[in-house]
Design an enzyme around this catalytic site. Sequence first.
Site: not given
Ligand code: NDP
Ligand code: HSE
Length: 436
Positions: A187, A205
């Site tokens: 993840g 960032k």
């Molecule tokens: P994921 O891809 O795991 O989750 C995204 C979620 O958003 C899913 O539930 C997806 O639904 C939903 N989604 C995406 N597009 C749409 C849409 N058009 N309409 C409705 N639902 C939508 O992403 P992350 O949780 O990893 O990341 C989320 C945010 O956090 C991003 O901006 C990322 O850069 C940021 N981030 C992530 C980190 C990490 O460690 N993963 C750390 C720090 C920041 P579905 O599954 O049904 O497609």
């Molecule tokens: N994809 C990002 C990373 C998530 O690996 O650092 C945290 O912003």
Amino acid sequence: MKPIRVGLLGLGTVGRGTFNVLQRNQEVIRRRAGRGIEIAMVAVRDLARARALVGDSVPVTDRLQDVVRNPDLDIVVELIGGCEPARALVLDAIAHDKHVVTANKALLAVHGNEIFDAARQMGVMVAFEAAVGGGIPIIKALREGLTANRIEWIAGIINGTSNFILSRMRDTGASFETALAQAQELGYAEADPRFDVNGTDAAHKIAILSAIAFGVPIRFDAAYIEGIGSLAAADIRYAEQLGYRIKLLGITRLTPGGVELRVHPTLVPMKRLLANVEGAMNAVLVKGDAVGTTMYYGPGAGSEPTASAVVADLVDVTRMHTADPDDRVPHLAFQPDALVRLPWLSIEDTLTSYYFRMRVADQPGVLADIARILADFHISIDALFQREPAQGENQADVIMLTHEALERDVNTALRRIEALETVLAPVIRIRQESLA
Ligand code: NDP
Ligand code: HSE
């Protein structure tokens, strides 16, 4: 007091973590925030999957507009990622008088100025601790803890995925592809993992940190970006022999000529803490004129570490939402009318030291020719060794470290060196930072 009501956009890695942390720690969070924080609605694409996660307690919709325009919600948490539809949804939420919490660095790096303007006009907050450094409270530290300082530079490992890949390749001999697949499984990676590997995520960032540090608008387009995709195992090995580790760093520095903003693989002396940050951990060094150098370290990605930052923002917004907007911490640390425009330096104007690897013919005079060209461009050699040619080979690798030089001079010198008949391949060049 009634709980504050939150609408959640996205229930992926971070959305799920946020939901779980809020559920598990609701009592301690309520005691800290002064009232409960309740997820009152969730919007996703896949309704069945979301219902399986949150049960019947929370309404789930696939109409994101129903969350951002819902008059019963106080805060919208945007965790879908990417620029669109996230930008439109966040602006719509602001227009409907909602505070916003987001982890979306891509969105803020590209559209942050517009979003913060809109929020200011509506008197709402946009909180984004999770956008940089995952669970590390680096935004809080920069905007509040270091507010007495003139910030001089920031350098950090701010992409967990690429650091995880480099660590895995070095420690376990995993291939690039295997290590990336593991990071995705855990993840850590972006929906499009090319952003992690090619330096774009780190550039998003560092662009945000740069604006907060120097009191300038966010200028992602001014960043120089180089990723880890073309790093060779040989350079990682040679760097270690010289006492360095190669890390993907985001660097921003205020110089008399303007602001440096760059992301690239960097040789870091092994004795620095930063060189020993492994796996998906992140670390950010900040140099302030009063405090000196401080370092912030912790998990840079992953479900609950990132949720920790999202929930911290929710608590902040809950505490501050009745305050006069003028009394809140400004989005970019400086009052909006005190932001200044500074020149942004191109990479050619950067002064740094270098690692070079040159594949040369193993014959007399080669090194003398190379040294002469470097001297012509004021590039002084700090260390040099030659890898013994394998038996029967009449080629050798010359590895050198330089003292500080201007990148423009280095580019011209390397073009001349590569034109020598005895230099058999393009010169590999990796920048080096002492971080002293
Ligand atoms: P994921 O891809 O795991 O989750 C995204 C979620 O958003 C899913 O539930 C997806 O639904 C939903 N989604 C995406 N597009 C749409 C849409 N058009 N309409 C409705 N639902 C939508 O992403 P992350 O949780 O990893 O990341 C989320 C945010 O956090 C991003 O901006 C990322 O850069 C940021 N981030 C992530 C980190 C990490 O460690 N993963 C750390 C720090 C920041 P579905 O599954 O049904 O497609
Ligand atoms: N994809 C990002 C990373 C998530 O690996 O650092 C945290 O912003």
